[in-house]
Design a protein around this motif. Structure first.
Motif, PDB file in Angstrom:
ATOM      1  N   UNK A  12       0.632  -1.174  -0.048  1.00 12.16           N
ATOM      2  CA  UNK A  12      -0.012   0.118  -0.077  1.00 12.16           C
ATOM      3  C   UNK A  12       0.655   1.550   0.053  1.00 12.16           C
ATOM      4  N   UNK A  13       2.087   1.314   0.824  1.00  7.59           N
ATOM      5  CA  UNK A  13       2.599   2.514   0.895  1.00  7.59           C
ATOM      6  C   UNK A  13       4.133   2.672   0.251  1.00  7.59           C
ATOM      7  N   UNK A  65      -2.970   5.625   6.968  1.00 12.88           N
ATOM      8  CA  UNK A  65      -3.552   4.258   7.784  1.00 12.88           C
ATOM      9  C   UNK A  65      -2.355   3.426   8.061  1.00 12.88           C
ATOM     10  N   UNK A  66      -1.340   3.487   7.325  1.00 12.55           N
ATOM     11  CA  UNK A  66      -0.216   2.167   7.521  1.00 12.55           C
ATOM     12  C   UNK A  66       0.657   2.205   8.914  1.00 12.55           C
ATOM     13  N   UNK A  67       0.995   3.312   9.465  1.00  9.19           N
ATOM     14  CA  UNK A  67       1.711   3.275  10.445  1.00  9.19           C
ATOM     15  C   UNK A  67       0.989   2.549  11.976  1.00  9.19           C
ATOM     16  N   UNK A  90       3.274  12.176   7.497  1.00 10.82           N
ATOM     17  CA  UNK A  90       2.165  11.493   8.205  1.00 10.82           C
ATOM     18  C   UNK A  90       0.899  11.430   7.194  1.00 10.82           C
ATOM     19  N   UNK A  91       0.515  12.263   6.328  1.00 11.61           N
ATOM     20  CA  UNK A  91      -0.398  12.310   5.442  1.00 11.61           C
ATOM     21  C   UNK A  91      -0.298  11.502   4.400  1.00 11.61           C
ATOM     22  N   UNK A 144       2.459  13.457  13.435  1.00 12.31           N
ATOM     23  CA  UNK A 144       1.712  14.657  13.426  1.00 12.31           C
ATOM     24  C   UNK A 144       2.224  16.029  13.816  1.00 12.31           C
ATOM     25  N   UNK A 145       2.942  15.716  14.804  1.00 10.10           N
ATOM     26  CA  UNK A 145       3.538  16.960  15.434  1.00 10.10           C
ATOM     27  C   UNK A 145       4.934  17.562  14.551  1.00 10.10           C
ATOM     28  N   UNK A 146       5.747  16.724  13.809  1.00  2.59           N
ATOM     29  CA  UNK A 146       6.879  16.866  13.341  1.00  2.59           C
ATOM     30  C   UNK A 146       7.180  16.724  11.992  1.00  2.59           C
TER      31      UNK A 146
END
Length: 174
Positions: A16-17, A86-88, A81-82, A74-76
């Motif tokens: 997927x990624x 869903x994969x992480x 992240x986008x 999300x923070x750094x």
């Protein structure tokens, strides 16, 4: 639990990624990091907990590690992240499967070989998909069905190069 189950669980992030080399390297690195941290932490808890307690601790630890990864991305690293969206979180399932597959035999060498093979396959698939989609203009390589085709070709190449050839005569009865 066999290696086939580990391979089946690893297929979703693998296929997927891995559209680009950067995404493939990121998911391979995060998977290796989180599974290694989970393996280290559970190794120290293994002798102190009963079987039911080990399973609960393993689930909680895997969830905590993936939550920390999600929040830190999300923070750094919001664009990453986008891209990985869903994969992480599926790495938690991989952590549990590695823990379950290890059982009482907790050998670092086997774990390192499996993680190294997964990371190498992620990077190879990401590189092939990016080269075929971007430079060769083969748009199918960027899509999920193209990932299945490419994975099949990479596995066939591995079987051809690394494994011995089957005997030419048939064995057994038809």
């Amino acid at each position: 639990m066999s290696r086939q189950w580990l391979a089946a669980v690893s297929l979703a992030p693998l296929l997927g990624i891995t559209q680009t080399l950067l995404d493939a390297c990121a998911i391979a690195g995060f998977s290796v990091l989180l599974i290694t941290l989970h393996h280290l932490a559970m190794g120290s808890l293994h002798r102190w907990l009963a079987a039911r307690g080990r399973m609960l601790a393993s689930v909680l630890l895997a969830a905590a590690l993936t939550t920390c990864l999600e929040l830190s991305l999300r923070a750094w690293a919001l664009p990453l992240h986008q891209a990985l969206t869903p994969y992480p979180t599926l790495i938690a399932v991989q952590c549990l499967m590695f823990e379950y597959a290890q059982g009482e035999n907790r050998h670092w060498r086997d774990t390192a070989q499996l993680l190294g093979a997964f990371a190498a396959l992620c990077i190879a698939l990401g590189l092939c998909r990016e080269l075929l989609a971007g430079w060769a203009g083969l748009r199918l390589a960027a899509l999920l069905p193209g990932a299945f085709f490419l994975l099949g070709l990479l596995l066939a190449l591995y079987n051809r190069v690394c494994l011995r050839r089957a005997p030419s005569r048939r064995q057994g009865k038809c």
